[in-house]
Design an enzyme around this catalytic site. Structure first.
Site, PDB file in Angstrom:
ATOM      1  CB  SER A 277       9.330   1.971   5.933  1.00  0.00           C
ATOM      2  OG  SER A 277      10.128   3.129   6.023  1.00  0.00           O
ATOM      3  N   GLY A 278       7.496   0.442   4.118  1.00  0.00           N
ATOM      4  CA  GLY A 278       6.781  -0.751   3.664  1.00  0.00           C
ATOM      5  C   GLY A 278       5.849  -0.472   2.502  1.00  0.00           C
ATOM      6  CG  HIS A 279       3.243   2.050   2.639  1.00  0.00           C
ATOM      7  ND1 HIS A 279       2.375   1.002   2.732  1.00  0.00           N
ATOM      8  CD2 HIS A 279       3.242   2.660   3.846  1.00  0.00           C
ATOM      9  CE1 HIS A 279       1.847   0.985   3.958  1.00  0.00           C
ATOM     10  NE2 HIS A 279       2.361   1.970   4.650  1.00  0.00           N
TER      11      HIS A 279
ATOM     12  CG  ASP B 214       1.395   8.909   9.073  1.00  0.00           C
ATOM     13  OD1 ASP B 214       1.814   8.118   9.936  1.00  0.00           O
ATOM     14  OD2 ASP B 214       1.503   8.688   7.849  1.00  0.00           O
TER      15      ASP B 214
ATOM     16  CG  HIS C 187      -0.950   0.288   7.299  1.00  0.00           C
ATOM     17  ND1 HIS C 187      -1.791   1.340   7.060  1.00  0.00           N
ATOM     18  CD2 HIS C 187       0.306   0.776   7.218  1.00  0.00           C
ATOM     19  CE1 HIS C 187      -1.066   2.432   6.866  1.00  0.00           C
ATOM     20  NE2 HIS C 187       0.203   2.115   6.947  1.00  0.00           N
TER      21      HIS C 187
END
Lengths: 331, 331
Positions: B55-57, B110, B219
């Site tokens: 998350s965060g994107h 991932d 990131h």
């Protein structure tokens, strides 16, 4: 100041050139003076809708030009009202003969310059009405206004009036619908960090590491108070409560809940604010029947958000739902 | 650190709860384990598309679940890969019997976790293929990858493969189209200012007042070099040139030009970057036939942008243009 800009004096024009190249199917750019119109010109027999104001709040207003919303947008320089000689040709370009509604955020410069342009367009036999948006409950008067400021609620006025115009309502009816939305929408915002206007080169205000500004304006104008950093839920309550109170919302009413990002806050945080605001409204017996979350009325890279609530009725709900095709809103 | 959050440990879940409440017509949220699926379940006889990652994107990936794009998205914690036990049920939920394509950004975590989940889903008789996205030309290997990183080009892979699935292509064909897009898209990004992961509480890297990082990862991983602040045009050239070179673009080709915001950069600046990149491509005889500008693959509130170029052919152009209805892309 670090920004993706060339000469700050050209920032607005270069950005509009990029914007209109991307969205050539929707918009056309005029320069000297600068304004954006719907591609293909005004729709015959449809009331034209025009808005405008200082740049730096993108996608407002050019991002809302297209089908079912605005026919023209007039961007001023950064955080600076557009001039009457920009506004007048935009009003005239938006007039297919059915008249034009100007939607104006309540800032002294915007109000004066739109007034003058409306008068000049009137001399050229264009019928123009005006609706002022002044949804910000934070302060009664501010640095740039007599009376309340116009902020994120503008999007709801433009969308719903745009749908009324698109379905063929006449100028008086479109104006009345726009006024009804303006009368029923309220907003309050918070800043966590300021923004920097390019040609100024330093932040518009300063906040301590543990401070936020409750009731911030979209130009970084002071709000109600500096407050210590708090949780998202606590901050959301401080935004929502005055909005609910000012609207006089009661059990059983239906609303649009709009959480707007100021530009530099992650989308994920806006949803956290939305979650709390929705839960609070539902706790009051208010039905959140429509929602909007995203960066629509920004202040460059300011970190923060605003919460808007629009009291809906059957007609405004239907007009909100009507199709819209613009760069920033599309359904 | 000032953010609109409650307990950082709950940030991802609370944000997803807000997101799915706003977009209940498009998505459904599962918790324990966490994943997002298309409202109403998989489309009968359609190949399912699943993606995911840290998350965060946002809006990546959940913002691309809906009609004509993804059937499920698997959000990990902030900047952290989702686990196999999240991915497996998402893969299975997306399978209407026609098989599933997993679109995976090339990060070691991932890749490993998707591999394991694909194997587990295979044991349950689900056919799953995988396409890796590794469009970032900045670095060959990075802090979190063997080989190139997957960044903004992911949006093009998901959109075009989603359209292929929607028109009824079988699993092998959808996979081949997705691979063709992945093979023909390249990206490079720049950071002007870092972001802060909530549970970490301090910026992921530091930049001097006059410094930018060319080739940044999503990131905040180091890129190619620190460089002095430059104009938007100069920075754009430093992003675009390696992309064009790596793609081997030649006179007469047609491309999608995608300028992506990292989250904390005003939309107006992204259009300034677009303007330059488009002009440079046209100067090379390359036709910018499709465009996308906005915040689609972000890094929380990082300031910066990336430039992606996708070499288009007739089929991928048609698939890009096909209708899509998701929270973040809609036409």
């Amino acid at each position: 100041m670090k920004k993706l800009l060339n000469d700050p004096q050209n920032a607005v024009t270069e950005s509009l050139e990029g914007f209109t190249a991307v969205h050539a199917d929707l918009v056309e750019l005029s320069l000297d003076p600068t304004y954006v119109t719907r591609a293909g010109g005004p729709v015959p027999n449809k009331v034209g809708l025009v808005s405008g104001g200082g740049s730096g709040h993108e996608p407002l207003h050019a991002g809302f030009v297209g089908d079912g919303m605005l026919d023209a947008a007039v961007p001023g320089e950064m955080f600076t009202s557009p001039t009457p000689d920009q506004i007048q040709p935009a009003l005239e370009a938006a007039d297919s003969g059915a008249g034009v509604l100007a939607i104006v955020k309540n800032y002294t410069g915007d109000v004066l310059n739109f007034e003058m342009a409306v008068e000049l367009a009137g001399d050229d036999d264009h019928r123009v009405t005006t609706v002022l948006v002044n949804d910000d409950v934070a302060v009664e008067d501010s640095l740039y206004t007599a009376g309340r400021r116009g902020v994120a609620g503008t999007v709801a006025v433009e969308k719903i009036a745009g749908a009324a115009a698109a379905r063929g309502d006449d100028l008086e009816t479109v104006t009345a619908v726009a006024q009804r939305v303006a009368d029923n929408v309220r907003t309050m915002g918070v800043a966590l960090a300021p923004c920097t206007v390019p040609h100024v080169g330093r932040p518009g205000f300063e906040l301590g590491d543990d401070e936020i500004e409750i009731g911030i304006g979209i130009h970084g104008e002071p709000g109600r108070r500096r407050a210590p950093v708090a949780t998202a839920d606590e901050i959301t309550d401080q935004l929502l409560d005055p909005v609910v109170e000012d609207l006089g919302l009661t059990d059983g009413e239906s609303v649009l809940l709009f959480v707007n990002g100021m530009g530099g806050t992650p989308l994920s945080e806006l949803y956290v604010v939305y979650r709390r605001a929705r839960s609070r409204l539902e706790g009051l017996g208010v039905s959140v029947s429509r929602s909007l979350v995203g960066n629509y009325v920004t202040s460059l890279e300011m970190q923060g958000a605003s919460v808007s609530v629009l009291r809906l009725d059957d007609e405004t709900t239907q007009l909100w739902d009507a199709p819209v095709r613009t760069a920033a809103l599309h359904w």
